[in-house]
Design a protein around this motif. Structure first.
Motif, PDB file in Angstrom:
ATOM      1  N   TYR A 227       0.824  -1.213   0.000  1.00 25.90           N
ATOM      2  CA  TYR A 227       0.000   0.000   0.000  1.00 25.90           C
ATOM      3  C   TYR A 227       0.857   1.261   0.000  1.00 25.90           C
ATOM      4  N   ASN A 228       1.955   1.219   0.744  1.00 25.35           N
ATOM      5  CA  ASN A 228       2.756   2.438   0.876  1.00 25.35           C
ATOM      6  C   ASN A 228       3.744   2.639  -0.266  1.00 25.35           C
ATOM      7  N   GLN A 229       4.295   1.543  -0.769  1.00 26.60           N
ATOM      8  CA  GLN A 229       5.406   1.698  -1.711  1.00 26.60           C
ATOM      9  C   GLN A 229       5.079   1.295  -3.148  1.00 26.60           C
ATOM     10  N   PHE A 722       0.208   8.027   5.535  1.00 34.00           N
ATOM     11  CA  PHE A 722       0.712   6.716   5.116  1.00 34.00           C
ATOM     12  C   PHE A 722      -0.349   5.694   5.486  1.00 34.00           C
ATOM     13  N   TYR A 723      -0.205   4.477   4.972  1.00 33.80           N
ATOM     14  CA  TYR A 723      -1.135   3.404   5.344  1.00 33.80           C
ATOM     15  C   TYR A 723      -0.604   2.734   6.605  1.00 33.80           C
ATOM     16  N   ASN A 724      -1.395   2.783   7.656  1.00 30.16           N
ATOM     17  CA  ASN A 724      -0.948   2.210   8.931  1.00 30.16           C
ATOM     18  C   ASN A 724      -1.188   0.692   8.972  1.00 30.16           C
ATOM     19  N   PHE A 729      -5.405   5.223   5.717  1.00 30.74           N
ATOM     20  CA  PHE A 729      -4.520   6.281   5.217  1.00 30.74           C
ATOM     21  C   PHE A 729      -4.576   7.437   6.206  1.00 30.74           C
TER      22      PHE A 729
END
Ligand code: NOJ
Length: 755
Positions: A227-229, A722-724, A729
């Protein structure tokens, strides 16, 4: 159909200037008339051959299948006349006369080939990238194409993977911006317009993370990393309105992407609201058999149920879905939904209004390879070059010098366009030798090949599948070397054009050793030993490992594979008519052992030293520093830029506030030049381990010699998110550090607090 999909369709139809209501009614009426075979037929994408086959299968009996209503689209067919033949069969000879989608891989230009995408990304110039995509769309649509298998937005952090050449590099922020620009360029505001085509975001998903950089290999990754990268560029392209999506060859969480319901339905449609259609990659449906998911009928049913709408080349849908329906393994509704999505794409492309709308025979001469397009290709190429080193100001070279032009890529037309340029014309490419002579007619230029790209015949054979790219000379390596050194000795300056042949990167072109081949390394050593100033013009489709060359007292201009105007653009920069401004979008490692390597690495609980020293029980290597050879964002100029006086407009912000960083950038060198000012952000405390720093903004500015400018980059509330661990988000309160500078090692920094 869910609510979001309906909204998407309505909006798209509205923008195409048609009555949404009327179109939806028409599609439903058409669906009513269709037999189950005809619906399944729309899910079938074939290639009659003639394009580039990227698998072992090429479609058979295509004409008969079109007549029988068993084909939804074709690719590998181009030119108004040829496409008209196919379209007429579909429209006049099939029972319902449904027009065909005509796809193509227009990856970096149609006939006017511009730099490979990794090079184009190095320009960091979103406006130019959008223009490049517009030009590609104008040319491709002039040739009858209405659907482009681009942009490729896979994040790639492993330069062994040959397809790193086809994307924007390692960074999700930059990758997202480039993905949006390309979708806008291809699709414009109206998909039914003469110069626009459907974009296809690929390869969904995570294809750039194949293990060990080996093409088609497996991927395994945590959701948080995904999700983040890795997912942001796909999402950005979809948010920008991309009409179609192509699945990837790899598996995601153990299920091949082509049959992955979580990916194609849960994430893509339900979470992201994608309303277009999803096509498989070339036989990736059938390849689910090799992945171990069952026989053709089983994998076809699985893929349909997962959310795949169109099957590229493999005919799994065509040959098994009816049986699966009869056996209750799929439902008619699932087939109808997939068919509806394909029909909608044809509607928004305007094909139902006029199936021949992209088939004006006057257009190719008017719109393809125009002077204006070639000028743009030349400009794009100059902006893509990255100056990696310029010892003693070897570059630029004066136009009246005696130049020894040496190297296996210096007079090689067949290696200028780059990988995935099947629609380009090799014979039109400008070689470096020609380019130098065009731009500096008064220079005394003599050429010697000096070395083969490689002396390894078996390797050359593997590279040469699409024609000779590596030509092993009949002369001995020693005599070629001797000739080159003799020439160097009688010249003022040496330009050595070295690196990779075009097909050493791209699909199915992974390398485990990404250095310059030994034959050329020997040549470079000998040229440097001649004592003459040496400028290396380095061509490649990926970051290379060049620690030895980087240590030499030379200039290194990285030019990727520059496209049809290669030689002219290289000459523009070599002679200083354009001052290079490109910056790397993928990190260059010291050796293959450092891979995967990228700028946004986490610090770990035991950060290793950054100065190249070693500390026991820290995260570092015994034999190589942690730092890369050349960092992300890096690129020199003929001039020099100084950064000073970084300040933030606030010290503390709330979760809905923006914050701006301003820096003074001064051109303190001897040339006018452009600089890409970059902003990186460190989230100092948060609930899941943060990357050390992440790119969050940039600006490209032009500075005259002696000029200073204030450059402001604003962070939006989303830039702090960021996505935790729950994949929400969010931003979390605490300290943030902003770094601004010329590359990912930016030193100037300021801190602020998020309340
Ligand atoms: C296979 C490649 O993976 C994909 O990128 C391309 O679009 C298709 N072949 C069609 O040529």
């Amino acid at each position: 159909m869910n609510h979001k999909e309906l909204v998407f369709i309505i909006l798209t139809l509205f923008f195409s200037g048609l009555s949404a209501q009327q179109r939806i009614v028409e599609i439903e009426e058409l669906l009513q008339k269709m037999t189950i075979e005809e619906k399944i037929g729309q899910l079938n994408l074939l290639t009659p051959g003639g394009g580039v086959a990227t698998g072992s299968v090429v479609s058979e009996n295509v004409e008969a299948k079109i007549k029988a209503g068993k084909v939804g689209g074709l690719f590998g067919v181009a030119g108004p006349d040829k496409v008209r033949v196919a379209q007429e069969i579909a429209v006049k000879q099939s029972r319902l006369g449904i027009p065909l989608l005509i796809g193509s891989d227009v990856i970096h230009g149609y006939k006017t080939t511009y730099p490979i995408p990794l090079g184009l990304a190095s320009s960091w110039d979103l406006e130019l990238i959008e223009k490049a995509a517009q030009m590609a769309a104008k040319e491709a649509t002039a040739d009858g194409i209405n659907w482009n298998f681009s942009p490729m937005v896979d994040i790639a952090r492993d330069p062994r993977w040959g397809r790193i050449a086809e994307g924007a590099g390692e960074d999700p922020y930059l990758g997202s911006k480039i993905a949006e620009a390309m979708v806008r360029g291809y699709q414009g505001g109206d998909l039914a317009a003469e110069h626009t085509m459907l974009a296809c975001v690929k390869h969904f998903a995570l294809y750039g993370a194949v293990e060990a950089g080996r093409d088609y290999n497996s991927v395994d990754m945590s959701k948080v990393k995904m999700y983040n990268q890795y997912l942001p560029p796909y999402k950005a392209a979809i948010d920008a309105g991309a009409a179609t999506v192509m699945t990837s060859f790899n598996d995601v969480d153990g299920v091949p992407a082509t049959g992955n319901k979580w990916l194609l339905t849960e994430l893509l449609r339900n979470q992201w609201g994608f309303g277009g259609f999803v096509v498989s990659d070339y036989t990736s449906l059938n390849e689910m058999i090799s992945h171990g998911l069952g026989d053709l009928q089983a994998v076809s049913a699985l893929a349909l149920k997962a959310g795949l709408d169109m099957d590229m080349v493999g005919e799994g849908f065509l040959t098994t879905l009816k049986k699966s329906l009869e056996e209750g393994k799929v439902t008619e509704e699932e087939i109808t939904n997939a068919c509806r999505r394909v029909l909608e794409a044809k509607y928004i492309s305007g094909l139902f209004d006029d199936p021949y709308r992209y088939l004006d025979t006057k257009r190719p001469a008017r719109d393809i390879l125009t002077k204006e397009h070639r000028n743009l290709a030349r400009k794009l190429a100059t902006r893509s070059f990255v100056l990696l080193k310029n010892e003693n100001g070897i570059l630029p070279i004066q136009k009246n010098k005696k130049i020894a032009l040496i190297g296996p890529l210096a007079d090689s037309r067949e290696n200028m366009l780059g990988t995935w340029a099947p629609t380009g014309d090799l014979s039109l490419a400008v070689t470096v030798l020609e380019g130098l002579k065009n731009v500096a007619p008064n220079a005394r230029i003599e050429y010697a090949k000096g070395a083969n790209i490689t002396d390894d015949e078996e390797f050359a054979k593997r590279v040469n599948v699409f024609g000779t790219r590596i030509d092993i000379d009949s002369r001995s390596p020693e005599s070629m070397l001797e000739e080159a050194v003799d020439l160097a000795k009688t010249s003022d300056v040496v330009i050595a054009v070295v690196g990779e042949a075009t097909e050493m990167s791209g699909e199915s072109s992974s390398r485990s050793d990404i250095s310059i081949p030994e034959s050329q390394k020997k040549l470079i050593r000998a040229l440097v030993a001649s004592g003459k100033p040496v400028a290396l013009v380095l061509m490649s489709g990926r970051p290379l490992t060049i620690p030895e060359e980087f240590d030499m007292p030379v200039a290194i201009l990285q030019v990727w594979h520059p496209g049809v105007e290669a030689g002219n653009a290289i000459a523009d920069v070599i002679f200083g008519d354009y001052n290079p401004s490109g910056k790397l979008t993928a990190t260059w490692p010291r050796n293959v052992g450092q891979i995967p390597i990228y700028h946004s690495i986490k610090t770990t609980g035991r950060p290793g030293p950054l100065d190249g020293t070693f500390e026991k029980f820290k995260s570092n290597y015994l034999d190589v520093p942690n730092t890369p050879l050349i960092p992300f964002g890096y690129g020199l100029s003929y001039t020099e830029f100084k950064y000073s006086n970084l300040r933030l407009d606030k010290e503390t912000i709330g979760p809905n506030d923006s914050i701006s960083a301003t820096v003074t950038v001064s051109n303190i060198g001897k040339f006018d030049g452009e600089e890409v000012v970059q902003l990186y952000l460190s989230d100092m405390v948060r609930s899941i381990t943060p990357p050390g720093r992440q790119l969050k903004g940039f600006a490209k500015v032009m500075l005259k010699k002696g000029e200073s400018k204030e450059v402001t980059i604003t962070l939006s509330p989303d830039d702090l998110k960021f996505y935790n661990g729950q994949l929400e988000f969010v931003s979390e309160p605490g300290e943030f550090k902003v770094f601004v500078g010329p590359n990912s090692d930016a030193q100037l920094s300021k801190t602020f607090m998020l309340k």
